[in-house]
Design a protein around this motif. Structure first.
Motif, PDB file in Angstrom:
ATOM      1  N   GLU A 133     -21.055 -21.585  13.639  1.00  0.00           N
ATOM      2  CA  GLU A 133     -21.258 -22.457  12.482  1.00  0.00           C
ATOM      3  C   GLU A 133     -22.557 -23.253  12.614  1.00  0.00           C
ATOM      4  OE1 GLU A 133     -19.113 -26.325  10.388  1.00  0.00           O
ATOM      5  OE2 GLU A 133     -17.918 -24.942  11.605  1.00  0.00           O
ATOM      6  N   GLU A 134     -22.859 -23.708  13.816  1.00  0.00           N
ATOM      7  CA  GLU A 134     -24.052 -24.524  14.057  1.00  0.00           C
ATOM      8  C   GLU A 134     -25.327 -23.697  14.160  1.00  0.00           C
ATOM      9  OE1 GLU A 134     -24.765 -27.756  14.423  1.00  0.00           O
ATOM     10  OE2 GLU A 134     -22.752 -28.507  13.969  1.00  0.00           O
ATOM     11  N   LEU A 135     -25.248 -22.538  14.810  1.00  0.00           N
ATOM     12  CA  LEU A 135     -26.457 -21.786  15.157  1.00  0.00           C
ATOM     13  C   LEU A 135     -26.653 -20.510  14.345  1.00  0.00           C
ATOM     14  CD1 LEU A 135     -26.235 -22.074  19.065  1.00  0.00           C
ATOM     15  CD2 LEU A 135     -27.440 -23.585  17.472  1.00  0.00           C
ATOM     16  N   GLY A 136     -25.587 -20.032  13.746  1.00  0.00           N
ATOM     17  CA  GLY A 136     -25.691 -18.768  13.029  1.00  0.00           C
ATOM     18  C   GLY A 136     -25.774 -17.589  13.987  1.00  0.00           C
ATOM     19  N   LEU A 137     -25.901 -16.393  13.419  1.00  0.00           N
ATOM     20  CA  LEU A 137     -26.066 -15.166  14.194  1.00  0.00           C
ATOM     21  C   LEU A 137     -27.296 -14.417  13.688  1.00  0.00           C
ATOM     22  CD1 LEU A 137     -22.355 -13.923  14.343  1.00  0.00           C
ATOM     23  CD2 LEU A 137     -23.718 -14.709  16.284  1.00  0.00           C
ATOM     24  N   PRO A 138     -28.076 -13.812  14.588  1.00  0.00           N
ATOM     25  CA  PRO A 138     -27.894 -13.805  16.037  1.00  0.00           C
ATOM     26  C   PRO A 138     -28.198 -15.173  16.652  1.00  0.00           C
ATOM     27  CG  PRO A 138     -29.977 -12.781  15.489  1.00  0.00           C
ATOM     28  CD  PRO A 138     -29.282 -13.049  14.179  1.00  0.00           C
ATOM     29  N   LEU A 139     -27.734 -15.366  17.886  1.00  0.00           N
ATOM     30  CA  LEU A 139     -28.023 -16.578  18.648  1.00  0.00           C
ATOM     31  C   LEU A 139     -28.292 -16.181  20.099  1.00  0.00           C
ATOM     32  CD1 LEU A 139     -25.279 -17.241  20.526  1.00  0.00           C
ATOM     33  CD2 LEU A 139     -24.373 -17.901  18.293  1.00  0.00           C
ATOM     34  N   VAL A 140     -28.816 -17.124  20.865  1.00  0.00           N
ATOM     35  CA  VAL A 140     -29.128 -16.861  22.267  1.00  0.00           C
ATOM     36  C   VAL A 140     -28.091 -17.560  23.140  1.00  0.00           C
ATOM     37  CG1 VAL A 140     -30.803 -17.179  24.130  1.00  0.00           C
ATOM     38  CG2 VAL A 140     -31.589 -16.600  21.819  1.00  0.00           C
ATOM     39  N   THR A 157     -23.062 -10.574  17.145  1.00  0.00           N
ATOM     40  CA  THR A 157     -21.750 -10.510  16.504  1.00  0.00           C
ATOM     41  C   THR A 157     -20.781 -11.462  17.210  1.00  0.00           C
ATOM     42  OG1 THR A 157     -20.817  -8.761  17.928  1.00  0.00           O
ATOM     43  CG2 THR A 157     -22.112  -8.058  16.006  1.00  0.00           C
ATOM     44  N   LYS A 158     -19.721 -11.838  16.516  1.00  0.00           N
ATOM     45  CA  LYS A 158     -18.718 -12.719  17.099  1.00  0.00           C
ATOM     46  C   LYS A 158     -17.987 -12.035  18.260  1.00  0.00           C
ATOM     47  CE  LYS A 158     -17.750 -15.739  13.161  1.00  0.00           C
ATOM     48  NZ  LYS A 158     -16.700 -16.261  12.250  1.00  0.00           N
ATOM     49  N   ASP A 159     -17.784 -10.719  18.141  1.00  0.00           N
ATOM     50  CA  ASP A 159     -17.110  -9.980  19.210  1.00  0.00           C
ATOM     51  C   ASP A 159     -17.940 -10.008  20.492  1.00  0.00           C
ATOM     52  OD1 ASP A 159     -14.933  -9.375  17.645  1.00  0.00           O
ATOM     53  OD2 ASP A 159     -15.652  -7.373  17.094  1.00  0.00           O
ATOM     54  N   LYS A 160     -19.245  -9.830  20.367  1.00  0.00           N
ATOM     55  CA  LYS A 160     -20.116  -9.869  21.548  1.00  0.00           C
ATOM     56  C   LYS A 160     -20.182 -11.280  22.135  1.00  0.00           C
ATOM     57  CE  LYS A 160     -23.048  -5.966  20.229  1.00  0.00           C
ATOM     58  NZ  LYS A 160     -24.418  -5.529  19.841  1.00  0.00           N
ATOM     59  N   LEU A 161     -20.144 -12.278  21.262  1.00  0.00           N
ATOM     60  CA  LEU A 161     -20.138 -13.661  21.728  1.00  0.00           C
ATOM     61  C   LEU A 161     -18.862 -13.940  22.521  1.00  0.00           C
ATOM     62  CD1 LEU A 161     -21.484 -16.462  21.698  1.00  0.00           C
ATOM     63  CD2 LEU A 161     -20.291 -16.914  19.542  1.00  0.00           C
ATOM     64  N   ARG A 162     -17.756 -13.459  22.016  1.00  0.00           N
ATOM     65  CA  ARG A 162     -16.476 -13.636  22.699  1.00  0.00           C
ATOM     66  C   ARG A 162     -16.499 -12.933  24.058  1.00  0.00           C
ATOM     67  NH1 ARG A 162     -11.072 -14.612  20.393  1.00  0.00           N
ATOM     68  NH2 ARG A 162      -9.491 -13.834  21.832  1.00  0.00           N
ATOM     69  N   GLU A 163     -17.062 -11.741  24.088  1.00  0.00           N
ATOM     70  CA  GLU A 163     -17.152 -10.981  25.344  1.00  0.00           C
ATOM     71  C   GLU A 163     -18.029 -11.712  26.363  1.00  0.00           C
ATOM     72  OE1 GLU A 163     -18.804  -6.615  26.894  1.00  0.00           O
ATOM     73  OE2 GLU A 163     -18.546  -7.016  24.752  1.00  0.00           O
ATOM     74  N   PHE A 164     -19.178 -12.228  25.915  1.00  0.00           N
ATOM     75  CA  PHE A 164     -20.061 -12.977  26.803  1.00  0.00           C
ATOM     76  C   PHE A 164     -19.332 -14.174  27.388  1.00  0.00           C
ATOM     77  CE2 PHE A 164     -22.648 -16.801  27.252  1.00  0.00           C
ATOM     78  CZ  PHE A 164     -23.570 -16.408  28.197  1.00  0.00           C
ATOM     79  N   TYR A 165     -18.630 -14.902  26.540  1.00  0.00           N
ATOM     80  CA  TYR A 165     -17.924 -16.112  26.969  1.00  0.00           C
ATOM     81  C   TYR A 165     -16.843 -15.768  27.996  1.00  0.00           C
ATOM     82  CZ  TYR A 165     -16.105 -20.866  26.372  1.00  0.00           C
ATOM     83  OH  TYR A 165     -15.720 -22.167  26.572  1.00  0.00           O
TER      84      TYR A 165
END
Length: 294
Positions: A133-140, A157-165
């Motif tokens: 919500e704050e940074l949008g996609l893509p983000l670093v 993507t949100k899925d990749k963000l979730r995987e990274f986390y």
């Protein structure tokens, strides 16, 4: 004057720095020894710090081992750089916090909350909705500690963000707005004794990280006045003895602060600008140590 170079056991790019310091030290009347920080440098025994090295006038501390740096300072050694500055720069989030509220343009950044559980729950993942919500996609997404582009990821993507986390949540993390206008490009200003000595632009046509991989190259950008003035203000505010200050380009082509590197490599910088960094660095060290010993 006698000095010691302390280097991490994974010497890597520091070998160039060691060779150059040894080369330039001879003409400056400085005797330099080299020790690898492999765990034998110090211990605490019977309530006292015990070192395996003799006394030196100064230490060129080419490592990020903050414990070793603080031990040496506790025993009266003069380090370049000092332990507090190494810590400030090694922690990318601490760097941005220190430079905030000073009127400097800085990348929009969100620190991740610390998580102490063995397995993430859906409530932990809700933080990622706030990030998008704050940074949008893509983000670093970044691990707080890292060098040469390692631990820095472009997430689309949100899925990749979730995987990274999920893979990295046990360590400190931060998330930044993706500065598309600076894709594969950054500026590095090298500072010695609160003064910018030159600037290079680093380019990478194959990756969004300008300092990653083997396809990157550099150009001399010492004439970039906006970047020069920006770096000088930061160096004076932080009282920098030696560092590489990295900037990205905002959408108007102006510099925006990315990070500061206390143990900046300078092989690429010397070859691009033909500025003798090793000599300038050692001259600064010699002058400061001489004045402090009076």
């Amino acid at each position: 004057m006698r000095g010691l170079i302390v280097v991490n056991q994974s010497i890597g790019h520091n070998q160039y720095k060691i060779d150059r310091f040894l080369e330039e030290s001879r003409d400056l009347g400085i005797d330099l020894d080299v020790v690898i920080n492999d765990g034998h440098l110090a211990k605490i025994e019977n309530g006292e710090i015990v070192l395996s090295i003799p006394k030196y006038d100064f230490v060129l501390y080419l490592d990020k081992d903050i414990y070793g740096a603080r031990i040496l300072e506790r025993q009266g050694y003069r380090l370049f750089n000092k332990a507090d500055f190494i810590k400030l720069c090694d922690d990318k989030m601490l760097t941005l916090i220190r430079c905030a509220n000073e009127g400097f343009p800085i990348i929009k950044t969100l620190p991740a909350p610390l998580v102490y559980v063995d397995e993430l729950s859906e409530s932990n993942y809700k933080f990622l909705d706030h990030v998008v919500e704050e940074l949008g996609l893509p983000l670093v997404a970044k691990r707080v500690y890292g060098s040469l582009g390692e631990g820095v990821y472009l997430i689309d993507t949100k899925d990749k963000l979730r995987e990274f986390y999920k893979e990295n949540y046990r360590g400190p993390l931060l998330f930044e707005e993706y500065v598309k206008s600076s894709k594969g490009r950054s500026l590095r200003a090298l500072v010695i004794d609160n003064k910018v000595i030159g600037i290079i632009e680093r380019n990478n046509p194959s990756d969004f990280r300008s300092n990653y991989g083997t396809t990157n190259f550099s150009l001399n950008y010492s004439g970039n006045k906006k970047c020069w003035d920006f770096a000088e203000k930061i160096s004076q505010k932080l009282n920098i003895e030696y560092a590489g200050i990295d900037f990205l380009y905002d959408e108007n082509g102006d510099p925006i602060l990315c990070e500061i590197n206390s143990n900046a490599f300078f092989e690429e910088f010397e070859k691009t600008t033909h500025i003798n960094v090793a000599k300038l660095f050692l001259e600064m060290v010699k002058n400061k140590v001489s004045n402090e010993q009076k």
